[in-house]
Enzyme design. Sequence first.
Site, PDB file in Angstrom:
ATOM      1  CG  HIS A   1      -1.894   0.971   1.418  1.00  0.00           C
ATOM      2  ND1 HIS A   1      -1.628   2.272   1.737  1.00  0.00           N
ATOM      3  CD2 HIS A   1      -3.236   0.879   1.289  1.00  0.00           C
ATOM      4  CE1 HIS A   1      -2.770   2.945   1.806  1.00  0.00           C
ATOM      5  NE2 HIS A   1      -3.762   2.126   1.538  1.00  0.00           N
TER       6      HIS A   1
ATOM      7  CG  ASP B   1       0.694  -2.265   6.263  1.00  0.00           C
ATOM      8  OD1 ASP B   1      -0.233  -2.377   7.090  1.00  0.00           O
ATOM      9  OD2 ASP B   1       0.580  -1.642   5.187  1.00  0.00           O
TER      10      ASP B   1
ATOM     11  CD  GLN C   1      -6.642  -4.526   4.379  1.00  0.00           C
ATOM     12  OE1 GLN C   1      -7.572  -5.251   4.740  1.00  0.00           O
ATOM     13  NE2 GLN C   1      -6.845  -3.281   3.962  1.00  0.00           N
TER      14      GLN C   1
ATOM     15  CE  LYS D   1      -7.037   0.012   6.211  1.00  0.00           C
ATOM     16  NZ  LYS D   1      -7.833   0.346   5.035  1.00  0.00           N
TER      17      LYS D   1
ATOM     18  CB  CYS E   1      -3.604   3.260  -1.555  1.00  0.00           C
ATOM     19  SG  CYS E   1      -4.813   4.530  -1.240  1.00  0.00           S
TER      20      CYS E   1
HETATM   21  N1  PLP Z   1      -1.642  -0.578   4.736  1.00  0.00           N
HETATM   22  C1  PLP Z   1      -2.602  -1.332   4.167  1.00  0.00           C
HETATM   23  C2  PLP Z   1      -2.268  -2.719   3.698  1.00  0.00           C
HETATM   24  C3  PLP Z   1      -3.885  -0.812   3.990  1.00  0.00           C
HETATM   25  O1  PLP Z   1      -4.827  -1.548   3.420  1.00  0.00           O
HETATM   26  C4  PLP Z   1      -4.137   0.521   4.419  1.00  0.00           C
HETATM   27  C5  PLP Z   1      -5.466   1.141   4.206  1.00  0.00           C
HETATM   28  O2  PLP Z   1      -6.129   0.876   3.227  1.00  0.00           O
HETATM   29  C6  PLP Z   1      -3.109   1.235   5.034  1.00  0.00           C
HETATM   30  C7  PLP Z   1      -1.871   0.664   5.169  1.00  0.00           C
HETATM   31  C8  PLP Z   1      -3.313   2.623   5.541  1.00  0.00           C
HETATM   32  O3  PLP Z   1      -4.204   2.616   6.602  1.00  0.00           O
HETATM   33  P1  PLP Z   1      -4.813   3.991   7.164  1.00  0.00           P
HETATM   34  O4  PLP Z   1      -5.391   4.694   5.959  1.00  0.00           O
HETATM   35  O5  PLP Z   1      -5.876   3.546   8.103  1.00  0.00           O
HETATM   36  O6  PLP Z   1      -3.725   4.744   7.792  1.00  0.00           O
END
Ligand code: PLP
Length: 439
Positions: A146, A223, A226, A249, A395
């Site tokens: 992401h 990260d 998910q 999430k 993203c």
């Molecule tokens: N990393 C992953 C894999 C994500 O799916 C997301 C959000 O879609 C993020 C990071 C970023 O999360 P946030 O927008 O809640 O900071």
Amino acid sequence: MTIATALSATELAAVRADFPLLARTVRGGRPLVYLDSAATSQKPQVVLDAEVDFYEQRNAAVHRGAHQLAEEATEAFEDARAAVAGFVGADVGEIVWTSGATAAINLVSAAMLGSTLDAALGRGSDASRRFVLGPGDEIVVTEAEHHANLVPWQELSARTGATLRWLRVSDDGRLDLSDLDEVVNERTKVLAFAHVSNVTGAVAPVATLVAAARRVGALTVLDACQSVPHLPVDLHALDVDFAVFSGHKMLGPTGVGALYGRRELLEAMPPATTGGSMVEIVTMERTTFSPPPQRFEAGTQMVAQAVGMGVAAQWLGELGMQAVAAHEAELAAEMLKIADIPGVRVIGPSTVGVGPDGLPDRVAAVSFVVDGVHAHDVGQVLDDAGIAVRVGHHCAQPLHRRFGVAATARASASVYTTVEEIVAFREALTGVRAFFSVD
Ligand code: PLP
């Protein structure tokens, strides 16, 4: 599948009854089929109630003030930290509240930049030297990240002179580890990767990646955005150095997330943001900082949201993440049947298997393209049927480029999603090409 039993029909009905939003209709009275949980999840009543209760009964700033409300607010805030820590297998002092996963990754990268500047100026502690980066050092990410776990590392590389490298993705959507030992080498200082891809749903081989980083003394940043909402996650067992995840999430509120850091690393790390609430002694010339986690929590905190996130963690924990993972593995298998629809191509693993840890090797987030129809048009037709999916690059532009597509549609489930909803999604998707006369 050897993973635990999924939720029974009665349990699932009880789960759904906890989510008020799921009862609403959309687009002229159609039942809502919410398949956009990877973007943000819906919230159970207990989370909504916890936020309201906080504002109605306990609202005060935390860690300051001698009055009863301040005490109660602080207790609720710290209890929430303990609930989140317990949920992900961390110690309570290893969880730093942030505004979300993006902020948490930026906190780590900014602390590394700060350490690098400190070292150049001859300041900073000896312990913080391990975060210093410079020309000749390498930061490794993957092509599946992401943007939140890519752009901060690009910027950190550019500002320190370090080199950004990445592991590639195979045609099946999983990480290509054929050059792992070459890409992660003695120059590697950081290895940052997603536990689960928000596009392909693939679970990364964490143990293999952590072992590669350990061999060369690199720090690992996971990260876990998910994974934490969908799989049992034990950060100590995974043995990562840092991990990030977002409240919204995992059935919690927006505006809150967490950074996990191994205790000795948080102790060694300088703050990225400074100001009130993170200090011990302040004179006009200089300041001494609080120990972690407060050192990284400058300013008035998002207390109601943290309390809500703690309740979400408890709610999921009580349901049991093994059961959640098993339920969602069934949903993933149902979703993947869309590959049988003429003209539909799934981006990512086409089956759900069992990983070396006995857990599903992918989650119920499935991105796909429909031949001859733009993803936005796919989303529109599904929306007309009351089915909410995400369209675009999610993203993750490099990953889309890797697969030669500008955009995909993505269906993603959560614990409250039913097989019947996936069947409705498949049926609506079956009609998309005919709708645009591209059959
Ligand atoms: N990393 C992953 C894999 C994500 O799916 C997301 C959000 O879609 C993020 C990071 C970023 O999360 P946030 O927008 O809640 O900071």
